[in-house]
Design a protein around this motif. Structure first.
Motif, PDB file in Angstrom:
ATOM      1  N   PHE A  70       8.614 -17.113  10.768  1.00 25.87           N
ATOM      2  CA  PHE A  70       8.588 -17.895  12.008  1.00 25.87           C
ATOM      3  C   PHE A  70       7.219 -18.547  12.117  1.00 25.87           C
ATOM      4  N   ASP A  71       7.194 -19.892  12.107  1.00 29.38           N
ATOM      5  CA  ASP A  71       5.922 -20.585  12.236  1.00 29.38           C
ATOM      6  C   ASP A  71       6.147 -21.930  12.897  1.00 29.38           C
ATOM      7  N   ALA A  72       5.046 -22.623  13.202  1.00 27.25           N
ATOM      8  CA  ALA A  72       5.114 -23.867  13.968  1.00 27.25           C
ATOM      9  C   ALA A  72       5.901 -24.949  13.235  1.00 27.25           C
ATOM     10  N   GLY A  73       5.695 -25.063  11.927  1.00 25.34           N
ATOM     11  CA  GLY A  73       6.399 -26.087  11.177  1.00 25.34           C
ATOM     12  C   GLY A  73       7.905 -25.905  11.215  1.00 25.34           C
ATOM     13  N   LEU A  74       8.361 -24.661  11.093  1.00 25.01           N
ATOM     14  CA  LEU A  74       9.795 -24.383  11.144  1.00 25.01           C
ATOM     15  C   LEU A  74      10.348 -24.675  12.532  1.00 25.01           C
ATOM     16  N   VAL A  75       9.582 -24.363  13.558  1.00 22.49           N
ATOM     17  CA  VAL A  75      10.033 -24.629  14.923  1.00 22.49           C
ATOM     18  C   VAL A  75      10.252 -26.127  15.151  1.00 22.49           C
ATOM     19  N   VAL A  76       9.294 -26.943  14.737  1.00 18.82           N
ATOM     20  CA  VAL A  76       9.429 -28.394  14.928  1.00 18.82           C
ATOM     21  C   VAL A  76      10.614 -28.924  14.129  1.00 18.82           C
ATOM     22  N   ALA A  77      10.759 -28.466  12.886  1.00 22.64           N
ATOM     23  CA  ALA A  77      11.890 -28.900  12.070  1.00 22.64           C
ATOM     24  C   ALA A  77      13.211 -28.487  12.710  1.00 22.64           C
ATOM     25  N   PHE A 102      17.175 -24.316  18.151  1.00 23.00           N
ATOM     26  CA  PHE A 102      16.015 -23.713  18.802  1.00 23.00           C
ATOM     27  C   PHE A 102      16.011 -22.201  18.554  1.00 23.00           C
ATOM     28  N   PRO A 103      14.827 -21.580  18.629  1.00 22.87           N
ATOM     29  CA  PRO A 103      14.720 -20.155  18.336  1.00 22.87           C
ATOM     30  C   PRO A 103      14.754 -19.279  19.591  1.00 22.87           C
ATOM     31  N   MET A 104      15.293 -18.074  19.415  1.00 21.88           N
ATOM     32  CA  MET A 104      15.174 -16.999  20.402  1.00 21.88           C
ATOM     33  C   MET A 104      15.205 -15.678  19.642  1.00 21.88           C
ATOM     34  N   PRO A 105      14.339 -14.746  19.997  1.00 23.63           N
ATOM     35  CA  PRO A 105      14.349 -13.456  19.308  1.00 23.63           C
ATOM     36  C   PRO A 105      15.689 -12.743  19.517  1.00 23.63           C
ATOM     37  N   ILE A 106      16.178 -12.095  18.451  1.00 19.70           N
ATOM     38  CA  ILE A 106      17.427 -11.334  18.569  1.00 19.70           C
ATOM     39  C   ILE A 106      17.245  -9.875  18.170  1.00 19.70           C
ATOM     40  N   GLY A 107      16.040  -9.498  17.869  1.00 18.35           N
ATOM     41  CA  GLY A 107      15.762  -8.112  17.492  1.00 18.35           C
ATOM     42  C   GLY A 107      14.336  -8.010  17.004  1.00 18.35           C
ATOM     43  N   ARG A 108      13.883  -6.822  16.828  1.00 18.44           N
ATOM     44  CA  ARG A 108      12.501  -6.607  16.408  1.00 18.44           C
ATOM     45  C   ARG A 108      12.266  -7.253  15.045  1.00 18.44           C
ATOM     46  N   GLY A 109      11.366  -8.241  15.010  1.00 16.22           N
ATOM     47  CA  GLY A 109      11.024  -8.893  13.762  1.00 16.22           C
ATOM     48  C   GLY A 109      12.029  -9.914  13.272  1.00 16.22           C
ATOM     49  N   GLU A 168       5.498 -13.391  19.141  1.00 15.66           N
ATOM     50  CA  GLU A 168       5.625 -14.477  18.159  1.00 15.66           C
ATOM     51  C   GLU A 168       5.859 -15.819  18.855  1.00 15.66           C
ATOM     52  N   ILE A 169       6.747 -15.824  19.825  1.00 11.35           N
ATOM     53  CA  ILE A 169       7.009 -17.059  20.580  1.00 11.35           C
ATOM     54  C   ILE A 169       5.731 -17.539  21.239  1.00 11.35           C
ATOM     55  N   ARG A 170       5.013 -16.630  21.881  1.00 16.36           N
ATOM     56  CA  ARG A 170       3.788 -17.008  22.577  1.00 16.36           C
ATOM     57  C   ARG A 170       2.765 -17.604  21.610  1.00 16.36           C
ATOM     58  N   THR A 171       2.595 -16.981  20.465  1.00 15.76           N
ATOM     59  CA  THR A 171       1.599 -17.449  19.500  1.00 15.76           C
ATOM     60  C   THR A 171       1.941 -18.843  18.980  1.00 15.76           C
ATOM     61  N   VAL A 172       3.182 -19.042  18.571  1.00 16.74           N
ATOM     62  CA  VAL A 172       3.572 -20.318  17.965  1.00 16.74           C
ATOM     63  C   VAL A 172       3.598 -21.436  18.997  1.00 16.74           C
ATOM     64  N   ARG A 218      -1.544 -26.693  21.614  1.00 15.98           N
ATOM     65  CA  ARG A 218      -2.853 -27.195  21.186  1.00 15.98           C
ATOM     66  C   ARG A 218      -2.708 -28.403  20.259  1.00 15.98           C
ATOM     67  N   ALA A 219      -1.554 -28.493  19.575  1.00 16.07           N
ATOM     68  CA  ALA A 219      -1.288 -29.636  18.702  1.00 16.07           C
ATOM     69  C   ALA A 219      -0.709 -30.827  19.474  1.00 16.07           C
ATOM     70  N   GLY A 220      -0.490 -30.660  20.785  1.00 15.26           N
ATOM     71  CA  GLY A 220       0.004 -31.755  21.604  1.00 15.26           C
ATOM     72  C   GLY A 220       1.504 -31.930  21.614  1.00 15.26           C
TER      73      GLY A 220
END
Length: 234
Positions: free
Chosen positions: A24-31, A38-45, A104-108, A114-116
Motif C-alpha cells: 500500500f503506497d501513494a502511487g498505487l492509491v493514485v493509480a 478506492f482502498p479500505m482496510p479489510i483486516g490487519r495488514g 496506513e491510510i493516515r500515512t499515505v 503534502r503532494a497537493g
C-alpha cells in the motif's frame, strides 16, 4: 484512461470488493482512483480495493441545501487545507461508529496531501474552533470524498457546510464533466442529493473527468464569491 493495476474492469468480480493487497503506497492509491477503485482496510495488514457495483455520486447541480442548512452555514467560516491533519484525526476517531481509517491510510493520505492531491474543507466557528470538515483526493476533474465529521457540541451541520463549500470549489472550476464521488449512497447522503450510477456508467464519467484540470486549491478562507453560489434549496 491508463491501464488499471487491477486489470480490465470487464474481468472484475461482480462484487464491490474487487481485490486486496498487502502492499500500500501513494502511487498505487493514485493509480487506483484513476481506475475507479478506492482502498479500505479489510483486516490487519490487508487493504481491500473497492469499485462498487452501484456507485454514489453527487451531481454538482444536484446538491440539496435545506433552508435550515442555508441559515446554519452562515455561522461558519469555510477554509481550505488549513487543518488537514486535524480533520484527518477527527475523521479517524476510533470511537466513531464504523471507524475504518488506520495508520496506513493516515500515512499515505498525509503524503498525498503534502503532494497537493488530497485536500480538506473545514468549517470553523466565529471563535476559531474546528466544527467539522471533510477530506478527499483531487485528480483531474475527479474529487473522491473519503470521510467527513462534525463536532457534536459545536458543529451542527458543519460537515454539510463543508460539503457545500466543496461543491462551490468544484463548480468554480467549471462543473461540466466533473465528478464528485461519494463511494456509496447512504440514506444520509441521499438527503444531500447523492444518487447511484452503475459501475460502468461511473467509469465512463471518470474517463471524461480525468481529462480536465483540477480546481485551484488555495489554502485559506474560501472566497466569499464561491461560498455564496446558489445551490438547490429544499
Amino acid at each position: 484512461m491508463q491501464p488499471s493495476p487491477f486489470g480490465p474492469p470487464a474481468d472484475w468480480p461482480v462484487d464491490d470488493l474487487i481485490g486486496y493487497s498487502r502492499g500500500f503506497d501513494a502511487g498505487l492509491v493514485v493509480a487506483a482512483y484513476r481506475s475507479g477503485v478506492f482502498p479500505m482496510p479489510i483486516g490487519r495488514g490487508t487493504m481491500g480495493w473497492f469499485s462498487p457495483l452501484q456507485r454514489g455520486v453527487l451531481p454538482l447541480d444536484g446538491l440539496r441545501v435545506s433552508r435550515s442548512l442555508r441559515k446554519t452555514i452562515k455561522r461558519y467560516e469555510l477554509r481550505l487545507d488549513t487543518a488537514f491533519e486535524e480533520v484527518l484525526d477527527r475523521c479517524a476517531d476510533p470511537s466513531r461508529e464504523g471507524a475504518w481509517i488506520n495508520r496506513e491510510i493516515r500515512t499515505v493520505y498525509t503524503e498525498l496531501h503534502r503532494a497537493g492531491l488530497v485536500h480538506s474543507v473545514e468549517a470553523w466557528t466565529a471563535d476559531g474552533r474546528l466544527a467539522g470538515g471533510l477530506y478527499g483526493i483531487s485528480v483531474g476533474g475527479l474529487f473522491a470524498g473519503e470521510s467527513m465529521f462534525h463536532d457534536e457540541e459545536i458543529g451542527r451541520d458543519a460537515s454539510k457546510a463543508a460539503l457545500v463549500g466543496l461543491v462551490a470549489v468544484l463548480r468554480s472550476a467549471g462543473g461540466a464533466g466533473r465528478l464528485l464521488d461519494a463511494q456509496w449512497r447512504t440514506d444520509h447522503l441521499a438527503t444531500l442529493g447523492v444518487v447511484e450510477i452503475d459501475r460502468f456508467g461511473y467509469l465512463e464519467r471518470l474517463a471524461v473527468a480525468l481529462r480536465l484540470d483540477p480546481p485551484e486549491w488555495r489554502t485559506g478562507p474560501l472566497d466569499a464569491t464561491l461560498r455564496h453560489q446558489d445551490p438547490a434549496t429544499d
